[in-house]
Design a protein around this motif. Structure first.
Motif, PDB file in Angstrom:
ATOM      1  N   TYR A  49      -2.615  -1.366  -8.935  1.00 33.26           N
ATOM      2  CA  TYR A  49      -1.684  -1.884  -9.944  1.00 33.26           C
ATOM      3  C   TYR A  49      -1.408  -3.355  -9.676  1.00 33.26           C
ATOM      4  O   TYR A  49      -1.416  -3.803  -8.534  1.00 33.26           O
ATOM      5  N   ILE A  50      -1.123  -4.079 -10.737  1.00 28.94           N
ATOM      6  CA  ILE A  50      -0.506  -5.385 -10.620  1.00 28.94           C
ATOM      7  C   ILE A  50       0.910  -5.237 -11.151  1.00 28.94           C
ATOM      8  O   ILE A  50       1.121  -4.659 -12.229  1.00 28.94           O
ATOM      9  N   ALA A  51       1.873  -5.662 -10.353  1.00 31.98           N
ATOM     10  CA  ALA A  51       3.280  -5.595 -10.754  1.00 31.98           C
ATOM     11  C   ALA A  51       3.729  -7.012 -11.085  1.00 31.98           C
ATOM     12  O   ALA A  51       3.614  -7.913 -10.247  1.00 31.98           O
ATOM     13  N   VAL A  52       4.201  -7.228 -12.301  1.00 34.28           N
ATOM     14  CA  VAL A  52       4.502  -8.582 -12.762  1.00 34.28           C
ATOM     15  C   VAL A  52       5.925  -8.695 -13.296  1.00 34.28           C
ATOM     16  O   VAL A  52       6.551  -7.702 -13.682  1.00 34.28           O
ATOM     17  N   GLY A  53       6.396  -9.949 -13.324  1.00 34.74           N
ATOM     18  CA  GLY A  53       7.652 -10.238 -13.991  1.00 34.74           C
ATOM     19  C   GLY A  53       7.400 -10.417 -15.482  1.00 34.74           C
ATOM     20  O   GLY A  53       6.249 -10.411 -15.944  1.00 34.74           O
ATOM     21  N   GLU A  54       8.449 -10.595 -16.231  1.00 27.50           N
ATOM     22  CA  GLU A  54       8.332 -10.675 -17.693  1.00 27.50           C
ATOM     23  C   GLU A  54       7.441 -11.824 -18.159  1.00 27.50           C
ATOM     24  O   GLU A  54       6.751 -11.714 -19.170  1.00 27.50           O
ATOM     25  N   LEU A  90       0.870  -1.167   0.000  1.00 26.73           N
ATOM     26  CA  LEU A  90       0.000   0.000   0.000  1.00 26.73           C
ATOM     27  C   LEU A  90       0.909   1.219   0.000  1.00 26.73           C
ATOM     28  O   LEU A  90       1.687   1.396   0.942  1.00 26.73           O
ATOM     29  N   ALA A  91       0.836   2.017  -1.032  1.00 30.23           N
ATOM     30  CA  ALA A  91       1.658   3.225  -1.130  1.00 30.23           C
ATOM     31  C   ALA A  91       0.800   4.427  -0.753  1.00 30.23           C
ATOM     32  O   ALA A  91      -0.220   4.684  -1.393  1.00 30.23           O
ATOM     33  N   ILE A  92       1.216   5.136   0.275  1.00 26.89           N
ATOM     34  CA  ILE A  92       0.485   6.311   0.735  1.00 26.89           C
ATOM     35  C   ILE A  92       1.080   7.550   0.079  1.00 26.89           C
ATOM     36  O   ILE A  92       2.271   7.840   0.234  1.00 26.89           O
ATOM     37  N   THR A  93       0.266   8.250  -0.677  1.00 28.12           N
ATOM     38  CA  THR A  93       0.699   9.493  -1.307  1.00 28.12           C
ATOM     39  C   THR A  93      -0.186  10.624  -0.803  1.00 28.12           C
ATOM     40  O   THR A  93      -1.061  10.406   0.033  1.00 28.12           O
ATOM     41  N   ASP A  94       0.032  11.813  -1.285  1.00 25.92           N
ATOM     42  CA  ASP A  94      -0.712  12.978  -0.813  1.00 25.92           C
ATOM     43  C   ASP A  94      -2.158  12.910  -1.300  1.00 25.92           C
ATOM     44  O   ASP A  94      -2.462  13.240  -2.432  1.00 25.92           O
ATOM     45  N   GLY A  95      -3.046  12.429  -0.416  1.00 28.36           N
ATOM     46  CA  GLY A  95      -4.465  12.382  -0.756  1.00 28.36           C
ATOM     47  C   GLY A  95      -4.928  11.134  -1.462  1.00 28.36           C
ATOM     48  O   GLY A  95      -6.065  11.070  -1.922  1.00 28.36           O
ATOM     49  N   ALA A  96      -4.089  10.109  -1.545  1.00 24.07           N
ATOM     50  CA  ALA A  96      -4.502   8.884  -2.237  1.00 24.07           C
ATOM     51  C   ALA A  96      -3.761   7.673  -1.685  1.00 24.07           C
ATOM     52  O   ALA A  96      -2.642   7.777  -1.183  1.00 24.07           O
ATOM     53  N   ILE A  97      -4.411   6.512  -1.805  1.00 26.71           N
ATOM     54  CA  ILE A  97      -3.804   5.231  -1.440  1.00 26.71           C
ATOM     55  C   ILE A  97      -3.695   4.391  -2.704  1.00 26.71           C
ATOM     56  O   ILE A  97      -4.679   4.208  -3.426  1.00 26.71           O
ATOM     57  N   ILE A  98      -2.499   3.904  -2.974  1.00 21.04           N
ATOM     58  CA  ILE A  98      -2.249   3.094  -4.164  1.00 21.04           C
ATOM     59  C   ILE A  98      -1.941   1.666  -3.723  1.00 21.04           C
ATOM     60  O   ILE A  98      -1.055   1.444  -2.899  1.00 21.04           O
ATOM     61  N   GLY A  99      -2.681   0.715  -4.252  1.00 16.44           N
ATOM     62  CA  GLY A  99      -2.461  -0.682  -3.915  1.00 16.44           C
ATOM     63  C   GLY A  99      -1.723  -1.390  -5.034  1.00 16.44           C
ATOM     64  O   GLY A  99      -2.027  -1.182  -6.210  1.00 16.44           O
ATOM     65  N   ILE A 100      -0.746  -2.225  -4.661  1.00 17.87           N
ATOM     66  CA  ILE A 100       0.052  -2.941  -5.667  1.00 17.87           C
ATOM     67  C   ILE A 100       0.130  -4.410  -5.292  1.00 17.87           C
ATOM     68  O   ILE A 100       0.627  -4.762  -4.215  1.00 17.87           O
TER      69      ILE A 100
END
Length: 228
Positions: free
Chosen positions: A74-79, A37-47
């Motif tokens: 986001y989904i973070a994937v390998g090649e 969970l990435a906390i940014t200014d005014g938003a939460i981003i899930g990866i």
């Protein structure tokens, strides 16, 4: 690439893209464990990270749970997953591809998640952090009210954008070395015997819990702490 090899490039990417960002790893949200969970200014981003060794078996449930808490997903994937990732996530999810050399490419940009509810996001706050927002605006403490009633009180009185910024400010400044704050809450005498619920909400009558923490950009090094 394995999960452990993907995380450091991902954190570097988030630092570069967002500047002011704080990341929480392995956070329980509903029935899932959010990788980041990435906390940014005014938003939460899930990866959600899917390494070359992972499958999509649990992804449908994970997607539903991320969508309840995160403004962007986001989904973070390998090649090895690069060509098929889009088939397994909704159109509003972004796709990040991490190559063996550590390069992170945004294959698809995330769109604003229209399913997220601010009331659900407020569940991520510890009680003292929720109280911090109340005190900022001079609102009563309402110590005997349920959390959900306090959420409704704040949502009725504050602009959604402002309340979301207050929430992310609290998450950004969270001190994970603090497990209890006696001045703000008195522990129940049976607190240590109570287990945190599996809903992803920090149990108020147990020690405050953090799975992992990765420090702010510019802190010189990343710190990772496990709760005891």
């Amino acid at each position: 690439m394995l999960d452990k090899d993907m995380r450091e490039p991902l954190f570097d990417y988030l630092d570069t893209e967002f500047g002011k960002v704080r990341t929480i790893e392995e956070k329980i949200i509903k029935k899932s464990r959010a990788d980041v969970l990435a906390i940014t200014d005014g938003a939460i981003i899930g990866i959600e990270i899917k390494s070359d060794a992972d499958t999509y078996t649990r992804l449908a449930t994970q997607v539903k749970d991320y969508d309840k808490y995160c403004d962007y997903c986001y989904i973070a994937v390998g090649e090895s997953h690069r060509l098929h990732a889009a088939e397994h996530v909704p159109d509003h999810w972004g796709i990040l591809v991490i190559s063996p050399d550590g390069e992170v490419r945004e294959q698809r940009e995330a769109e604003l998640n229209k399913k997220v509810k601010l009331k659900t996001q407020l569940d991520l706050l510890w009680r003292p952090e929720l109280l911090g927002i109340q005190m900022k605006y001079g609102y009563p403490k309402y110590a005997n009210k349920k959390r959900s009633e306090i959420y409704d009180y704040l949502i009725e009185r504050l602009d959604e954008e402002q309340l979301k910024k207050d929430m992310t400010d609290q998450l950004f400044e969270r001190d994970y070395t603090v497990f209890d704050i006696p001045a703000l809450k008195k522990p129940h005498p049976k607190a240590e015997r109570k287990k945190p619920s599996g809903s992803g909400i920090l149990a108020e009558k147990s020690l405050l819990h953090v799975s992992h923490y990765v420090g702010k950009r510019g802190s010189g090094r990343r710190k990772r702490r496990r709760s005891k």
